[in-house]
Design a protein around this motif. Structure first.
Motif, PDB file in Angstrom:
ATOM      1  N   VAL A  42      45.759  27.509  30.798  1.00 19.86           N
ATOM      2  CA  VAL A  42      46.277  28.846  30.478  1.00 19.86           C
ATOM      3  C   VAL A  42      45.469  29.876  31.271  1.00 19.86           C
ATOM      4  CG1 VAL A  42      46.687  30.559  28.682  1.00 19.86           C
ATOM      5  CG2 VAL A  42      47.015  28.125  28.179  1.00 19.86           C
ATOM      6  N   PRO A  43      46.029  30.402  32.354  1.00 21.40           N
ATOM      7  CA  PRO A  43      45.258  31.300  33.225  1.00 21.40           C
ATOM      8  C   PRO A  43      45.311  32.760  32.797  1.00 21.40           C
ATOM      9  CG  PRO A  43      47.390  30.888  34.205  1.00 21.40           C
ATOM     10  CD  PRO A  43      47.354  30.089  32.924  1.00 21.40           C
ATOM     11  N   SER A  44      44.380  33.509  33.332  1.00 24.00           N
ATOM     12  CA  SER A  44      44.419  34.975  33.315  1.00 24.00           C
ATOM     13  C   SER A  44      43.997  35.435  34.701  1.00 24.00           C
ATOM     14  CB  SER A  44      43.488  35.554  32.246  1.00 24.00           C
ATOM     15  OG  SER A  44      42.156  35.111  32.448  1.00 24.00           O
ATOM     16  N   MET A  45      44.374  36.658  35.061  1.00 22.87           N
ATOM     17  CA  MET A  45      44.096  37.162  36.400  1.00 22.87           C
ATOM     18  C   MET A  45      43.355  38.485  36.323  1.00 22.87           C
ATOM     19  SD  MET A  45      47.627  36.189  38.394  1.00 22.87           S
ATOM     20  CE  MET A  45      47.965  34.468  38.804  1.00 22.87           C
ATOM     21  N   HIS A  46      42.379  38.664  37.215  1.00 31.34           N
ATOM     22  CA  HIS A  46      41.493  39.817  37.165  1.00 31.34           C
ATOM     23  C   HIS A  46      41.283  40.334  38.584  1.00 31.34           C
ATOM     24  CE1 HIS A  46      40.487  38.079  33.172  1.00 31.34           C
ATOM     25  NE2 HIS A  46      40.593  36.938  33.844  1.00 31.34           N
ATOM     26  N   ALA A  47      41.432  41.625  38.776  1.00 27.01           N
ATOM     27  CA  ALA A  47      41.302  42.193  40.121  1.00 27.01           C
ATOM     28  C   ALA A  47      41.012  43.681  40.026  1.00 27.01           C
ATOM     29  CB  ALA A  47      42.571  41.950  40.938  1.00 27.01           C
ATOM     30  N   MET A  48      40.561  44.253  41.133  1.00 26.13           N
ATOM     31  CA  MET A  48      40.380  45.697  41.256  1.00 26.13           C
ATOM     32  C   MET A  48      41.492  46.223  42.153  1.00 26.13           C
ATOM     33  SD  MET A  48      38.239  48.010  40.054  1.00 26.13           S
ATOM     34  CE  MET A  48      36.545  47.401  39.927  1.00 26.13           C
ATOM     35  N   ALA A  49      42.400  47.000  41.570  1.00 28.61           N
ATOM     36  CA  ALA A  49      43.467  47.623  42.350  1.00 28.61           C
ATOM     37  C   ALA A  49      42.985  48.977  42.859  1.00 28.61           C
ATOM     38  CB  ALA A  49      44.716  47.796  41.500  1.00 28.61           C
ATOM     39  N   ILE A  50      43.379  49.307  44.072  1.00 27.06           N
ATOM     40  CA  ILE A  50      42.963  50.576  44.675  1.00 27.06           C
ATOM     41  C   ILE A  50      44.178  51.495  44.763  1.00 27.06           C
ATOM     42  CG2 ILE A  50      41.797  51.671  46.603  1.00 27.06           C
ATOM     43  CD1 ILE A  50      40.122  49.552  45.117  1.00 27.06           C
ATOM     44  N   LEU A  51      44.144  52.594  44.003  1.00 23.79           N
ATOM     45  CA  LEU A  51      45.246  53.541  44.040  1.00 23.79           C
ATOM     46  C   LEU A  51      45.319  54.227  45.403  1.00 23.79           C
ATOM     47  CD1 LEU A  51      44.971  55.285  40.537  1.00 23.79           C
ATOM     48  CD2 LEU A  51      46.086  53.127  41.159  1.00 23.79           C
ATOM     49  N   ARG A  52      46.419  54.894  45.679  1.00 21.73           N
ATOM     50  CA  ARG A  52      46.590  55.580  46.953  1.00 21.73           C
ATOM     51  C   ARG A  52      45.550  56.676  47.150  1.00 21.73           C
ATOM     52  NH1 ARG A  52      51.283  54.231  44.688  1.00 21.73           N
ATOM     53  NH2 ARG A  52      52.781  53.022  45.928  1.00 21.73           N
ATOM     54  N   SER A  53      45.031  57.188  46.064  1.00 17.60           N
ATOM     55  CA  SER A  53      43.976  58.200  46.138  1.00 17.60           C
ATOM     56  C   SER A  53      42.627  57.597  46.512  1.00 17.60           C
ATOM     57  CB  SER A  53      43.848  58.908  44.790  1.00 17.60           C
ATOM     58  OG  SER A  53      43.455  57.987  43.781  1.00 17.60           O
ATOM     59  N   GLY A  54      42.536  56.260  46.500  1.00 17.77           N
ATOM     60  CA  GLY A  54      41.268  55.577  46.737  1.00 17.77           C
ATOM     61  C   GLY A  54      40.547  55.197  45.463  1.00 17.77           C
ATOM     62  N   GLN A  55      41.090  55.577  44.302  1.00 19.22           N
ATOM     63  CA  GLN A  55      40.462  55.289  43.011  1.00 19.22           C
ATOM     64  C   GLN A  55      40.610  53.810  42.657  1.00 19.22           C
ATOM     65  OE1 GLN A  55      38.712  57.214  40.583  1.00 19.22           O
ATOM     66  NE2 GLN A  55      38.427  55.144  39.789  1.00 19.22           N
ATOM     67  N   PRO A  56      39.505  53.092  42.419  1.00 19.69           N
ATOM     68  CA  PRO A  56      39.612  51.704  41.973  1.00 19.69           C
ATOM     69  C   PRO A  56      39.928  51.628  40.479  1.00 19.69           C
ATOM     70  CG  PRO A  56      37.304  52.312  42.254  1.00 19.69           C
ATOM     71  CD  PRO A  56      38.108  53.498  42.694  1.00 19.69           C
ATOM     72  N   VAL A  57      40.768  50.664  40.124  1.00 20.07           N
ATOM     73  CA  VAL A  57      41.170  50.449  38.728  1.00 20.07           C
ATOM     74  C   VAL A  57      40.995  48.977  38.404  1.00 20.07           C
ATOM     75  CG1 VAL A  57      43.021  50.604  37.026  1.00 20.07           C
ATOM     76  CG2 VAL A  57      42.855  52.328  38.836  1.00 20.07           C
ATOM     77  N   ARG A  58      40.227  48.690  37.390  1.00 17.12           N
ATOM     78  CA  ARG A  58      39.998  47.304  36.982  1.00 17.12           C
ATOM     79  C   ARG A  58      41.210  46.797  36.210  1.00 17.12           C
ATOM     80  NH1 ARG A  58      34.509  45.239  33.891  1.00 17.12           N
ATOM     81  NH2 ARG A  58      35.323  43.284  33.048  1.00 17.12           N
ATOM     82  N   MET A  59      41.771  45.674  36.652  1.00 16.40           N
ATOM     83  CA  MET A  59      42.990  45.116  36.082  1.00 16.40           C
ATOM     84  C   MET A  59      42.738  43.740  35.474  1.00 16.40           C
ATOM     85  SD  MET A  59      45.720  47.127  36.879  1.00 16.40           S
ATOM     86  CE  MET A  59      46.218  48.403  38.051  1.00 16.40           C
ATOM     87  N   HIS A  60      43.312  43.522  34.301  1.00 15.37           N
ATOM     88  CA  HIS A  60      43.270  42.211  33.662  1.00 15.37           C
ATOM     89  C   HIS A  60      44.688  41.871  33.210  1.00 15.37           C
ATOM     90  CE1 HIS A  60      38.833  42.171  33.413  1.00 15.37           C
ATOM     91  NE2 HIS A  60      38.967  43.469  33.207  1.00 15.37           N
ATOM     92  N   PHE A  61      45.223  40.745  33.695  1.00 16.80           N
ATOM     93  CA  PHE A  61      46.561  40.301  33.332  1.00 16.80           C
ATOM     94  C   PHE A  61      46.443  39.004  32.537  1.00 16.80           C
ATOM     95  CE2 PHE A  61      46.947  42.478  37.497  1.00 16.80           C
ATOM     96  CZ  PHE A  61      47.613  43.613  37.045  1.00 16.80           C
ATOM     97  N   MET A  62      47.107  38.951  31.372  1.00 22.56           N
ATOM     98  CA  MET A  62      46.866  37.864  30.438  1.00 22.56           C
ATOM     99  C   MET A  62      48.158  37.314  29.852  1.00 22.56           C
ATOM    100  SD  MET A  62      43.740  39.697  28.373  1.00 22.56           S
ATOM    101  CE  MET A  62      43.380  38.218  27.428  1.00 22.56           C
ATOM    102  N   HIS A  63      48.089  36.053  29.439  1.00 23.53           N
ATOM    103  CA  HIS A  63      49.188  35.408  28.714  1.00 23.53           C
ATOM    104  C   HIS A  63      48.608  34.278  27.867  1.00 23.53           C
ATOM    105  CE1 HIS A  63      53.249  33.035  28.814  1.00 23.53           C
ATOM    106  NE2 HIS A  63      53.088  33.706  27.679  1.00 23.53           N
TER     107      HIS A  63
END
Length: 361
Positions: free
Chosen positions: A186-207
């Motif tokens: 059962v996986p989950s995914m984790h990454a830092m997305a970079i908005l167009r403004s350059g702002q990093p956003v920590r992302m966690h996707f779960m199931h």
């Protein structure tokens, strides 16, 4: 005879209301967190029948409408925040600046569903920045890869066990990692997305896997996975988003505990339930597909999209990064008892908050 029938239904309503008060993690008890709206509706009908058919001059019969009314009020307390008169937890921001927004489409596709064209059409219609798919196997990956020209940043984990996950993103994804935090399949995914403004956003996707007779006999696996992520993000100074099919409803004790421990906000509060499952049965629907976020965001819009052939409706959410506007937003807060309850749930599984990947830009 009518009195006995009404008494029997009253006992059922009382049992379905009282059982979830326990801290038991048995699947059938935690499953009663889900149909609170249906239990409340049944309680309302039962109360009308009691008032119409019982002899309320008799003391034993007087107890039944009192018990039913108490159950009805208790169930209503849980679902009230997801009704429109309730105050919004997340502020609405009209006409967001393009550089500061992030639009996420999340869809549990149902692995055996073969209508990939319907989902691809929704993606091209609504133009999300990030597409998150759940239950996607190798067949689904082969169809969704057509999006890579528009969504070049991807995280892929095709599985044949209904727990495959894929992320397709227009936004750069830094330091991405797929983890199996609690269960080896059962996986989950984790990454830092970079908005167009350059702002990093920590992302966690779960199931996480649900408590059910065909999955896990208890909710401990699901609860532990949710709560280790909650504890891993609570002290993150920057923006955070957690999204996916959490196999739990917004008004359950576990999801409320997740919100308390993580400090994340629920944009549905005061706006509606946004029930996503079951897409095929209007009378049995619950909000299983979620998106929670830190106070750095306000809401542009949130929509439940048309069915794509799955048992889940897709959900589309657009958030706006506006730390100043969001600073005054307040969600649920954890007390010492909540923190102890979270620790106890986590300790039942071999996983700790430090195991959760902490992506960096």
């Amino acid at each position: 005879m009518s009195e006995l029938v009404i008494a029997g239904f009253t006992a059922i309503i009382v049992l379905m209301t009282v059982a979830p008060l326990s801290r038991s993690s048995l699947w059938w008890i935690r499953g009663l967190d889900f149909p609170r709206l249906q239990i409340a509706a049944a309680g309302l009908l039962l109360l009308a029948a009691q008032l119409a058919f019982l002899d309320l001059s008799e003391f034993p019969e007087q107890l039944m409408p009192v018990a039913t009314a108490a159950c009805l009020l208790y169930q209503a307390w849980w679902i009230l925040p997801y009704l429109r008169p309730y105050p919004n937890e997340v502020r609405l921001t009209p006409a967001p600046a393009d550089n500061d927004r992030v639009r996420i489409l999340s869809s549990n596709v149902l692995m055996t569903n073969r209508n990939a064209d319907a989902l691809i059409a929704l993606v091209r219609q609504h133009q999300p920045d990030i597409l998150v798919t759940l239950e996607t196997d190798a067949w689904w990956q082969s169809r969704l890869d057509v999006l890579e020209s528009e969504y070049p940043h991807t995280i892929k984990c095709p599985l044949e066990n209904t727990y495959g996950m894929h992320v397709y993103s227009r936004l750069p994804l830094k330091d991405a990692e797929t983890q199996f935090l609690v269960q080896p399949d059962v996986p989950s995914m984790h990454a830092m997305a970079i908005l167009r403004s350059g702002q990093p956003v920590r992302m966690h996707f779960m199931h996480p896997a649900p408590p059910s007779p065909t999955e896990n006999d208890e909710s401990t696996e699901r609860d532990a996975e949710l709560l280790v992520v909650a504890k891993s993000v609570v002290k993150v100074p920057g923006p955070v988003i957690v999204a996916g099919d959490l196999n739990d409803v917004g008004w359950s004790a576990t999801t409320r505990l997740f919100r308390k421990i993580s400090g994340l906000l629920d944009p549905r509060v005061g706006r509606g339930m946004f029930n996503t499952f079951h897409a095929g049965h209007w009378f049995i629907r619950w909000p299983l597909d979620h998106l929670f976020h830190s106070r750095h965001f306000t809401l542009s819009f949130m929509r439940r999209l048309p069915n794509v052939g799955s048992d889940h409706f897709p959900v589309l959410v657009e958030l706006v990064h506006d730390a100043a506007a969001g600073a005054s937003q307040q969600g649920l807060t954890a007390d010492d008892e909540d923190k102890q309850a979270a620790n106890e749930k986590i300790e039942k599984e071999p996983v700790r908050p430090s195991d959760v990947h902490e992506p960096e830009a």
